[in-house]
Design a protein around this motif. Structure first.
Motif, mmCIF file in Angstrom:
data_model
loop_
_atom_site.group_PDB
_atom_site.id
_atom_site.type_symbol
_atom_site.label_atom_id
_atom_site.label_comp_id
_atom_site.label_asym_id
_atom_site.label_seq_id
_atom_site.Cartn_x
_atom_site.Cartn_y
_atom_site.Cartn_z
ATOM 1 N N HIS A 1 22.970 45.786 49.291
ATOM 2 C CA HIS A 1 23.097 47.023 48.455
ATOM 3 C C HIS A 1 23.030 46.998 47.401
ATOM 4 O O HIS A 1 23.314 45.921 46.835
ATOM 5 N N ILE A 2 22.634 48.091 46.786
ATOM 6 C CA ILE A 2 22.635 48.287 45.141
ATOM 7 C C ILE A 2 23.825 48.899 44.721
ATOM 8 O O ILE A 2 24.090 49.752 45.123
ATOM 9 N N GLU A 3 24.156 48.223 43.345
ATOM 10 C CA GLU A 3 25.285 48.773 43.016
ATOM 11 C C GLU A 3 25.084 49.510 41.566
ATOM 12 O O GLU A 3 24.108 47.975 40.758
ATOM 13 N N HIS A 4 25.499 50.365 40.981
ATOM 14 C CA HIS A 4 25.596 50.419 39.379
ATOM 15 C C HIS A 4 26.338 50.375 38.705
ATOM 16 O O HIS A 4 26.526 50.529 36.914
ATOM 17 N N VAL A 5 27.348 49.555 39.130
ATOM 18 C CA VAL A 5 28.807 49.810 38.417
ATOM 19 C C VAL A 5 29.389 48.604 38.750
ATOM 20 O O VAL A 5 28.863 48.175 40.242
ATOM 21 N N PHE A 6 30.641 48.607 37.739
ATOM 22 C CA PHE A 6 31.185 46.876 37.969
ATOM 23 C C PHE A 6 32.554 46.944 37.357
ATOM 24 O O PHE A 6 32.811 48.385 36.916
ATOM 25 N N GLY A 7 33.257 45.833 37.708
ATOM 26 C CA GLY A 7 34.421 46.201 37.122
ATOM 27 C C GLY A 7 35.500 44.533 37.280
ATOM 28 O O GLY A 7 34.212 43.733 36.552
ATOM 29 N N GLY A 8 36.067 44.890 36.873
ATOM 30 C CA GLY A 8 36.733 43.214 36.723
ATOM 31 C C GLY A 8 37.851 42.969 37.950
ATOM 32 O O GLY A 8 38.535 43.568 38.764
ATOM 33 N N GLY B 1 35.586 40.142 32.353
ATOM 34 C CA GLY B 1 35.865 39.611 31.957
ATOM 35 C C GLY B 1 37.233 39.585 31.461
ATOM 36 O O GLY B 1 37.908 38.195 30.657
ATOM 37 N N TRP B 2 37.439 40.756 30.945
ATOM 38 C CA TRP B 2 38.708 40.714 30.325
ATOM 39 C C TRP B 2 39.251 42.151 30.086
ATOM 40 O O TRP B 2 40.449 42.569 29.509
ATOM 41 N N LEU B 3 38.480 42.787 29.226
ATOM 42 C CA LEU B 3 38.753 43.934 28.748
ATOM 43 C C LEU B 3 38.779 44.992 29.798
ATOM 44 O O LEU B 3 40.410 46.026 29.368
ATOM 45 N N ALA B 4 38.545 45.245 30.860
ATOM 46 C CA ALA B 4 39.160 45.774 32.502
ATOM 47 C C ALA B 4 39.975 46.309 32.777
ATOM 48 O O ALA B 4 41.065 46.681 33.030
ATOM 49 N N ARG C 1 34.870 39.293 36.290
ATOM 50 C CA ARG C 1 34.168 40.323 36.542
ATOM 51 C C ARG C 1 34.298 40.389 38.198
ATOM 52 O O ARG C 1 33.517 39.228 38.606
ATOM 53 N N THR C 2 33.147 41.826 38.769
ATOM 54 C CA THR C 2 33.450 41.471 40.130
ATOM 55 C C THR C 2 32.195 40.699 40.278
ATOM 56 O O THR C 2 31.062 40.701 39.097
ATOM 57 N N ASP C 3 31.863 40.240 41.324
ATOM 58 C CA ASP C 3 30.724 39.531 41.819
ATOM 59 C C ASP C 3 31.004 38.256 41.170
ATOM 60 O O ASP C 3 29.814 37.807 42.171
ATOM 61 N N THR C 4 31.970 37.830 40.419
ATOM 62 C CA THR C 4 31.544 36.578 40.227
ATOM 63 C C THR C 4 31.921 35.462 41.446
ATOM 64 O O THR C 4 32.035 34.191 42.046
ATOM 65 N N LEU C 5 33.049 36.006 42.373
ATOM 66 C CA LEU C 5 34.183 34.565 43.338
ATOM 67 C C LEU C 5 33.373 34.808 43.655
ATOM 68 O O LEU C 5 33.069 33.839 44.867
ATOM 69 N N GLU C 6 32.336 36.180 44.806
ATOM 70 C CA GLU C 6 31.056 36.001 45.905
ATOM 71 C C GLU C 6 30.405 35.333 45.606
ATOM 72 O O GLU C 6 29.871 34.352 45.848
ATOM 73 N N SER D 1 39.584 45.109 40.597
ATOM 74 C CA SER D 1 41.093 44.971 40.357
ATOM 75 C C SER D 1 41.389 45.827 39.337
ATOM 76 O O SER D 1 42.394 46.221 38.938
ATOM 77 N N THR D 2 40.139 46.774 38.921
ATOM 78 C CA THR D 2 40.220 47.513 38.107
ATOM 79 C C THR D 2 39.360 48.899 38.180
ATOM 80 O O THR D 2 38.768 48.902 39.007
ATOM 81 N N ARG D 3 38.993 49.951 37.410
ATOM 82 C CA ARG D 3 38.128 51.165 37.143
ATOM 83 C C ARG D 3 36.987 50.414 37.239
ATOM 84 O O ARG D 3 36.799 49.234 36.497
#
Length: 806
Positions: A148-155, A187-190, A233-238, A268-270
């Motif tokens: 699956h392709i994503e164009h967005v990410f978060g924290g 990694g912080w701002l979101a 950021r998202t995807d780091t843990l995975e 956890s974020t927008r």
């Protein structure tokens, strides 16, 4: 697929339509102490303006450099993006693309100095660089999760699964937080934005907020128990779970959000648009078009996409959500961005730093003025008491006058002792922060001169405090075996003596030194200060032309002669400073050794305590000073007991070697625990020690220091002596020594009781260092304290002569 012209048009229209609101940064965005990037910008921007025409034709350059924000470290960046560089090299003939890994601190510098032609960075940092330096995006990353392709990410805000006390954002109060970097979006701002929405203030509500530099380091730090909560950021843990580095079952997600897509990353974020592929202003449009076409045509099955674990690249997305985040958190600089920063802009950007320095200077002026006021009040009281005794017998009057003068000297000494600690603590910021700034400033920076002026003013103020401590006569001094002829010759060739000669060109200074002069046991710096004060007073006593004669001789005082000048009988060495000036009025002669008593015009020279320093120094050396004056001139004679083999230190006095010729003064990663109740004192020591290559941990009390050393070994303690209302430095060292005998330690203080410092040194404390200290003083003292017992390193400058006064 959209054409390249359509892509560029969309990007340009968004640029024209976007409003650029103005706001100020706060300490969590760009802290006021992070002055270096702005100073580097001032210098490098001028290079950009004046040198850019020479290098304007980037088409003639064969190598194309692509900067990469290395969120997981430089090696991982090479492994991830080298295939993309190879793909672009194959797609665009005649070009050799190279990857340049960058951390958060060096991305901005690389963009300013044109070290890169393109940049792949996080979305928030891109928006700031877009506004500041005119970057523009040509593509947006398509992140890949499975198929699956994503164009967005978060924290992602997470903790260990066994932390039952942490379940919501409200549970983060008084917890330690580990994030990636102040400028990291995922990694912080979101996450900060979500905390802000919950009215959580990181700077007040967290027990600690630290930045690890990479996402992997944050995850491992939380799992290892170094912090309570982590932010990545998202995807780091995975990704780390796929690599076998962690087990997702050990992780608990806070403020978990629903990802409305198939991939289902932990969140956890927008959400915000993915990383852009950006072009720098100096890169040619022809090359930018070729790169954009190549990126948009990159298939998901290509080696470049697989190595980067992405689905390819798409047309630039709308980055307005990033602008909304930065507006809400008041980050980065939008206001009046015209391509250069003026001095006024710099002062606005770092107004807190400037305000802090001005506050310190104001406090210093206030304390000095208050001290002078107290002294004047004391003088009035002494004069009133003297007037009351004027009717008594002559002998009693003389005795009482001597008594009151002694009381006055003691009172001023006590006053000096009382304010020295606070004054030296205040001066630490004025001396140390400018020194750290100067190390980072370019040689041609316009800010060097005013910062040097602040540093020199701080050092001069520190000299005044040192003189006050000499008046206090409660300072420990190292005595060395010295021939005072060498001190006289050294002073007469010093810049201070040259300055006197330039101010009084018609006054000549000559010497008559005894060739067979005996040694004395003395404090070289204090004797040099006495010589300087006497020569300066002699020069100012000569109205037009005249002569000053500095002479030395050996002499022996009989019992009667010694009693006349109030010293013990025996052999002495004398230093005589004679001038043919107008002399001293008899009425003033009995007051000249009183602090702040002077007939000179206010502001002409000195601080009014020069002769008081001479008098107190001679008392400390078991000697005396005798003055004779008439209309033909004035003669000061200093009496020093001759050396009788009882010096505390028989080595010759030596200066520090310059830090530049002693490269081994840097540390080797040793852990140093800084213990001080003043936050900015801890900050000063931490910055200097980290600059020297040491690991540093700071605590604000002796109790915390004891607890920390029970749990972890440290190579060296830096203990502040006075830390009310808790344990002082001596008691802290005693308690640590009980369970860690032989623990290396240094005492650092603005002023401490002589007896306590001597007791600490006798227990095994390596040395004492007085605030304010310079980088060189701290580096030499720490290096000597860390070296093994009995091992001499010829490359370490010896710490000899007088230490800073206690």
């Amino acid at each position: 697929m959209a054409t390249l012209e359509t892509v560029l048009l969309i990007g340009n229209e968004r640029e024209l339509m976007r409003q650029k609101p103005s706001y100020q940064t706060n300490f969590l965005g760009h802290p006021p102490f992070q002055v270096l990037p702005c100073l580097v910008f001032l210098f490098l921007f001028s290079v950009h303006v004046f040198v850019s025409p020479v290098f304007a034709d980037t088409d003639s350059q064969k190598t194309v450099k692509v900067g990469i924000l290395a969120k997981r470290g430089h090696q991982h960046a090479f492994e991830t993006w080298n295939a993309t560089a190879a793909y672009l090299t194959d797609a665009i003939p005649g070009r050799n693309f190279q990857i340049v890994p960058l951390d958060f601190e060096t991305v901005r510098v690389a963009a300013i100095s044109r070290d890169i032609d393109f940049l792949i960075t996080n979305s928030s940092y891109y928006v700031a660089l877009e506004l500041d330096y005119g970057l523009s995006r040509v593509a947006t990353m398509e992140n890949l999760h499975g198929d699956h392709i994503e164009h967005v990410f978060g924290g992602v805000i997470f903790t260990r699964v066994n932390r039952s006390d942490i379940n919501t954002l409200k549970d983060l109060y008084e917890k330690s937080i580990l994030a990636v970097d102040r400028d990291s979006l995922g990694g912080w701002l979101a996450a900060w934005r979500e905390l802000h929405a919950e009215h959580i203030r990181p700077e007040h509500d967290f027990r600690a907020l630290q930045f690890a530099g990479t996402h992997d380091a944050v995850v491992l730090g939380v799992i290892n128990g170094d912090a309570d909560v982590g932010i990545v950021r998202t995807d780091t843990l995975e990704r780390m779970a796929d690599e076998g580095k962690i087990n997702l079952a050990d992780i608990k997600i806070l403020n978990q959000q629903t990802w409305n897509h198939e991939c289902g990353y932990l969140l956890s974020t927008r959400l915000y648009p993915e990383w852009p592929f950006a072009i720098l202003p100096h890169t040619s449009q022809q090359l930018a078009k070729a790169v954009a076409v190549a990126l948009l045509n990159m298939p998901a099955s290509s080696d470049a996409a697989k190595k980067a674990r992405i689905g390819g690249w798409t047309v630039p997305l709308d980055y307005q959500p990033i602008h909304d985040l930065q507006k809400e958190l008041q980050l980065f600089r939008y206001k009046q961005h015209n391509g250069k920063i003026s001095i006024a802009d710099f002062l606005r950007e770092h107004r807190l730093t400037v305000l802090m320095l001005m506050t310190i200077l104001s406090l210093l002026i206030f304390v000095v003025c208050y001290t002078i006021l107290l002294n004047r009040r004391l003088e009035r009281r002494v004069e009133e008491k003297t007037a009351e005794l004027s009717l008594e017998a002559t002998e009693r009057k003389i005795t009482e006058e001597k008594l009151h003068r002694a009381e006055k000297m003691e009172a001023i000494g006590l006053m000096a002792s009382g304010v020295a600690h606070d004054l030296n603590n205040i001066l630490s910021g004025i001396v140390s922060y400018p020194e750290l700034l100067l190390m980072r400033l370019p040689e041609k920076s316009q800010l060097r001169q005013p910062i040097m002026a602040i540093l020199e003013s701080g050092l001069r103020a520190a000299d005044v405090v040192a003189d006050l401590l000499t008046v206090a006569r409660d300072a420990a001094k190292v005595r060395t075996r010295v021939n005072v002829n060498s001190l006289i010759l050294e002073y007469l060739s010093s810049p201070e003596a040259e300055k006197i000669s330039s101010l009084h060109p018609e006054v000549t200074i000559s010497t008559a030194l005894c060739n067979s002069l005996k040694f004395v046991c003395c404090s070289p710096s204090h004797v040099s200060k006495c010589i300087m004060n006497l020569v300066l007073n002699a020069a100012e006593a000569i109205d037009t032309s005249g002569e000053i004669i500095v002479s030395t001789e050996n002499c022996h005082l009989s019992a009667a002669e010694a009693e006349e000048i109030s010293v013990k009988p025996g052999s002495y060495v004398t230093i005589t400073v004679a001038d043919n000036g107008s002399g001293i009025e008899p009425a003033d002669l009995q007051h000249i050794f009183e602090p702040f008593y002077s007939k000179k015009k206010m502001g002409r020279s000195g601080t009014g305590i020069g002769l008081a320093v001479v008098w107190n120094s001679m008392q400390d050396h078991d000697g005396t000073v005798i003055v004779k004056s008439d209309a033909k001139g004035t003669v000061f004679t200093l009496y020093f007991p001759q050396y009788v083999d009882d010096c505390l230190n028989t080595e010759e006095d030596e200066k520090f070697l310059p830090l530049e010729v002693a490269p081994n003064l840097s540390g080797n990663g040793e852990l140093i625990l800084v213990v001080d109740d003043e936050a900015y004192q801890r900050d000063i020591a931490e910055r200097i020690l980290k600059q020297l290559g040491y690991q540093v941990h700071t605590v604000n009390s002796g109790e915390e220091a004891v607890q920390y050393t029970r749990e972890k070994n440290v190579d060296l303690l830096l203990l502040d002596m006075l830390m009310p209302p808790g344990m002082d430095g001596l008691e802290t060292y005693k308690q640590i020594d009980r369970f860690k005998p032989g623990q290396k330690a240094l005492i650092v203080s603005g002023f401490s009781e002589k007896a306590k410092v001597e007791q600490a040194l006798s227990m095994g404390v390596e040395s004492f260092l007085k605030k304010p200290y310079t980088l060189r003083q701290l580096s030499v003292t720490v290096k000597q304290a860390l070296k093994p017992k009995g091992v001499e390193d010829p490359m370490i400058p010896p710490f000899k002569g007088d230490p800073p006064q206690i």
